[in-house]
Write a protein that holds these residues in place. Structure first.
Motif, mmCIF file in Angstrom:
data_model
loop_
_atom_site.group_PDB
_atom_site.id
_atom_site.type_symbol
_atom_site.label_atom_id
_atom_site.label_comp_id
_atom_site.label_asym_id
_atom_site.label_seq_id
_atom_site.Cartn_x
_atom_site.Cartn_y
_atom_site.Cartn_z
ATOM 1 N N GLU A 38 0.662 -1.172 -0.185
ATOM 2 C CA GLU A 38 -0.207 0.118 -0.039
ATOM 3 C C GLU A 38 0.726 1.230 -0.060
ATOM 4 O O GLU A 38 0.407 2.132 -0.886
ATOM 5 C CB GLU A 38 -0.934 -0.100 1.212
ATOM 6 N N LYS A 39 2.031 1.298 0.611
ATOM 7 C CA LYS A 39 2.824 2.514 0.529
ATOM 8 C C LYS A 39 3.870 2.340 -0.278
ATOM 9 O O LYS A 39 4.051 3.455 -0.952
ATOM 10 C CB LYS A 39 3.524 2.890 2.106
ATOM 11 N N ARG A 40 4.515 1.226 -0.571
ATOM 12 C CA ARG A 40 5.706 1.243 -1.428
ATOM 13 C C ARG A 40 5.041 0.731 -2.949
ATOM 14 O O ARG A 40 6.106 0.794 -3.566
ATOM 15 C CB ARG A 40 6.764 0.380 -0.869
ATOM 16 N N GLY A 41 3.944 0.333 -3.039
ATOM 17 C CA GLY A 41 3.504 0.119 -4.478
ATOM 18 C C GLY A 41 3.952 -1.262 -5.040
ATOM 19 O O GLY A 41 4.001 -1.611 -6.081
ATOM 20 N N LEU A 42 4.436 -2.268 -4.019
ATOM 21 C CA LEU A 42 4.987 -3.630 -4.585
ATOM 22 C C LEU A 42 3.621 -4.726 -4.779
ATOM 23 O O LEU A 42 2.661 -4.179 -4.096
ATOM 24 C CB LEU A 42 5.671 -4.127 -3.335
ATOM 25 N N LEU B 194 13.506 3.916 11.184
ATOM 26 C CA LEU B 194 12.947 5.558 10.798
ATOM 27 C C LEU B 194 13.589 5.686 9.455
ATOM 28 O O LEU B 194 12.988 6.555 8.499
ATOM 29 C CB LEU B 194 13.119 6.317 11.791
ATOM 30 N N LEU B 195 14.824 5.336 9.254
ATOM 31 C CA LEU B 195 15.503 5.700 7.937
ATOM 32 C C LEU B 195 14.836 5.115 6.748
ATOM 33 O O LEU B 195 14.619 5.898 5.635
ATOM 34 C CB LEU B 195 16.995 5.289 7.880
ATOM 35 N N GLY B 196 14.042 3.858 6.997
ATOM 36 C CA GLY B 196 13.161 3.433 5.891
ATOM 37 C C GLY B 196 12.046 3.971 5.529
ATOM 38 O O GLY B 196 11.550 4.329 4.725
ATOM 39 N N SER B 197 11.385 4.242 6.758
ATOM 40 C CA SER B 197 9.925 4.860 6.826
ATOM 41 C C SER B 197 9.905 6.010 6.197
ATOM 42 O O SER B 197 8.897 6.594 5.539
ATOM 43 C CB SER B 197 9.313 4.598 8.224
ATOM 44 N N THR B 198 10.887 6.913 6.299
ATOM 45 C CA THR B 198 11.265 8.564 5.785
ATOM 46 C C THR B 198 11.680 8.450 4.581
ATOM 47 O O THR B 198 11.822 9.576 3.999
ATOM 48 C CB THR B 198 11.715 9.415 6.891
ATOM 49 N N THR C 86 16.218 2.738 -1.328
ATOM 50 C CA THR C 86 16.660 3.057 0.013
ATOM 51 C C THR C 86 15.737 2.600 1.306
ATOM 52 O O THR C 86 15.962 1.780 1.953
ATOM 53 C CB THR C 86 16.698 4.548 0.074
ATOM 54 N N ALA C 87 14.283 2.772 0.766
ATOM 55 C CA ALA C 87 13.433 2.372 2.014
ATOM 56 C C ALA C 87 13.410 0.879 1.928
ATOM 57 O O ALA C 87 13.455 0.408 3.175
ATOM 58 C CB ALA C 87 11.916 2.816 1.364
#
Length: 435
Positions: free
Chosen positions: A267-271, A327-331, A337-338
Motif C-alpha cells: 500500500e505505501k511502497r507500491g509492490l 525510521l530511515l526506511g519509513s522516511t 533506500t526504503a
C-alpha cells in the motif's frame, strides 16, 4: 518400534534426577531435537505471518468486509488468547514434561487450521484465531524448558539462536509462500497447506522423541521443587519484569513486521503481493541469521571468561539501537533506500534476539523456574503482538499514513534498550525457596 532420540547422558546429577528434571540428551540427539523444536516454532510462525498476507489480499478483505481497524483486530485475535495461555502452559511443562503436552496442543492446532479454510463468517474466523492462540501457546515454554535441561551456559546462546531461527524463518518462508498460494489458489489454501505440514511435523515428534512424562512417584519431587518459586515470587523479581519489558519492546517491532509488513509494502511502497513476500523473506531471513551469529559470538566470549550477563546485555542493547534504523526506511522517498533499511533494521535487531532470550529466560533464571518464567514473559510477548497489530491498524486509520506506526516502533526500541541496561541484573534474579 521407533528409536528413542532423547536418551539420558551420563552427566545427569542426582539432584536433577530427584527433582524430576529431564536428563540431558547425548550430543547428536539433543542437536537433532533442537532442530525439530526449531521446525515446530517455524511452522507456528508461518501461521502468524500468513494471516498478515491474507489481510493484504483484496479478495479476503472484501469477503469479510474488513476496515483497517478490522484488519488490525483479525491480526491481533491470536495474540490475546496466546498471551492468556502462556503461564498455564509453562506450569504444565514444568510438571508434566515436554513431549506429550506439545503433541496434544500441536494436534489441536492442525485441526483448527483445517477448519479455518472452511470459514465464511467473520465472528467464526475471529474465534478460530483465538483458539489457534491457545494451541500455539505451548510452543515457547516447552521449547525453553527442553533447552534449559539440555544445554549449559556456554552453549545456550547458540542453542537459542538456532531455535530462534525457526521463529524468524517462519515469517521469512510464510510471507512468500502465503502470497504464492493466495495468488494461484486462494487464502483458504494457505490454511490447508499449513495443516498438512503440521501433521508431518507432529508424526516426527510423536514417533522419534522419547517420552519425558514423569512417573507418578517422581511428580511429588517435581511439585516440591517447582513450588520453590511461585507466580507471586517470580513477579517480585525486577529481572522478570525487565524480561517482560524487553520482550514486549522487541516483540512490538517483530510482530508489526509479521502482521503489517506485507500491507505496508503493497500500500505505501507500491509492490505487488508477491514482491512484498520476497522482501518480507529477506527481512526475517536476515534477523534469523544474525540471531544465530550473535548467539554464537556471545557464547565464544563467555567461554573465554567474559561475564555472561554483561556480554549478553551488550548484544541486546546493540540490537535495539540497530533496529531504530527502521525510521530511515519509513522516511525515505526513494524506493530502494526504503527497502534497504526495511531489511537492515530488522536484521540488526537480530543482535538482540538470542542473547535477550538466553539472558532473561536462562542465564538469570533458576533451572526449575524456566517454564513458569518463560510463560510469564511470553504474556508480555503476546501482548506486544496484540497491541502492535491492533494499535498499528488504529494509528493507520487516524493518520492515514504508515509513518506514525513506525515512529511508535522507534520509541519502544529505545525503551527496550534502557530496560535491558537497568533491570537485567543478577542480584535481582528470582529467588528459590529451598524449604
Amino acid at each position: 518400534m521407533a528409536t528413542s532420540l532423547n536418551s539420558p547422558a551420563t552427566e545427569t546429577t542426582e539432584t536433577d534426577e530427584a527433582a524430576g528434571i529431564s536428563a540431558p540428551s547425548s550430543s547428536s540427539t539433543r542437536w537433532f531435537i533442537l532442530f525439530l523444536l526449531a521446525l515446530g516454532v517455524l511452522i507456528s510462525f508461518i501461521d502468524r505471518t500468513s494471516i498478515g498476507s491474507a489481510i493484504a489480499d483484496k479478495g479476503f478483505v472484501k469477503e469479510f468486509g474488513l476496515s483497517n481497524v478490522g484488519r488490525g483486530w483479525i491480526n491481533s485475535a491470536f495474540f490475546w488468547s496466546y498471551g492468556i495461555a502462556q503461564v498455564p502452559m509453562g506450569w504444565l511443562v514444568d510438571r508434566y514434561g515436554v513431549k506429550r503436552p506439545y503433541a496434544i496442543f500441536f494436534a489441536m492446532w492442525c485441526v483448527i487450521c483445517a477448519v479455518t479454510g472452511t470459514i465464511t463468517l467473520l465472528p467464526v474466523l475471529f474465534g478460530a484465531r483465538l483458539l489457534v492462540g491457545v494451541a500455539e501457546a505451548i510452543v515457547i515454554p516447552a521449547s525453553y524448558r527442553w533447552i534449559r535441561n539440555n544445554f549449559d551456559e556456554s552453549r545456550s546462546g547458540l542453542a537459542v539462536g538456532i531455535f530462534a531461527m525457526g521463529n524468524k524463518f517462519g515469517p521469512a518462508i510464510g510471507a512468500p509462500a502465503a502470497a504464492w498460494l493466495i495468488y494461484n489458489y486462494s487464502w483458504r489454501a494457505v490454511f490447508y497447506a499449513m495443516c498438512a505440514v503440521g501433521v508431518l511435523w507432529l508424526a516426527s515428534w510423536v514417533f522419534l522423541v522419547r517420552d519425558d512424562t514423569p512417573r507418578p512417584e517422581e511428580r511429588a519431587a517435581i511439585a516440591k521443587r517447582a513450588s520453590g518459586i511461585t507466580l507471586g515470587g517470580a513477579l517480585r523479581s525486577p529481572v522478570v519484569w525487565g524480561g517482560m519489558l524487553t520482550n514486549f519492546c522487541y516483540g512490538y517491532f517483530t510482530f508489526y513486521c509479521m502482521t503489517w509488513m506485507p500491507a505496508y509494502l503493497v500500500e505505501k511502497r507500491g509492490l505487488s503481493l508477491a514482491k512484498s513476500g520476497v522482501f518480507t523473506f529477506f527481512s526475517f531471513a536476515g534477523i534469523a541469521i544474525m540471531a544465530a551469529i550473535a548467539g554464537w559470538a556471545a557464547d565464544m566470549l563467555i567461554a573465554r571468561g567474559k561475564d555472561p550477563v554483561l556480554v549478553r546485555k551488550g548484544f541486546v542493547i546493540a540490537g535495539f539501537f540497530g533496529g531504530c534504523t527502521v525510521l530511515l526506511g519509513s522516511t525515505a522517498s526513494d524506493l530502494n533506500t526504503a527497502l534497504f533499511w526495511n531489511v537492515t533494521s530488522l536484521t540488526l535487531l537480530g543482535l538482540a534476539t538470542a542473547n535477550n532470550l538466553a539472558l532473561c529466560r536462562l542465564t538469570l533464571i533458576p533451572k526449575q523456574a524456566v517454564g513458569l518464567v518463560t510463560g510469564v514473559q511470553q504474556v508480555a510477548t503476546s501482548l506486544a503482538g496484540g497491541v502492535s497489530a491492533s494499535l498499528s491498524g488504529w494509528l493507520l486509520a487516524v493518520s492515514g499514513s504508515y509513518d506514525l506506526p513506525m515512529k511508535v516502533i522507534f520509541v519502544f526500541l529505545l525503551i527496550g534498550a534502557a530496560g535491558t541496561w537497568i533491570l537485567l541484573r543478577p542480584e535481582w534474579a528470582p529467588k528459590i525457596n529451598e524449604n
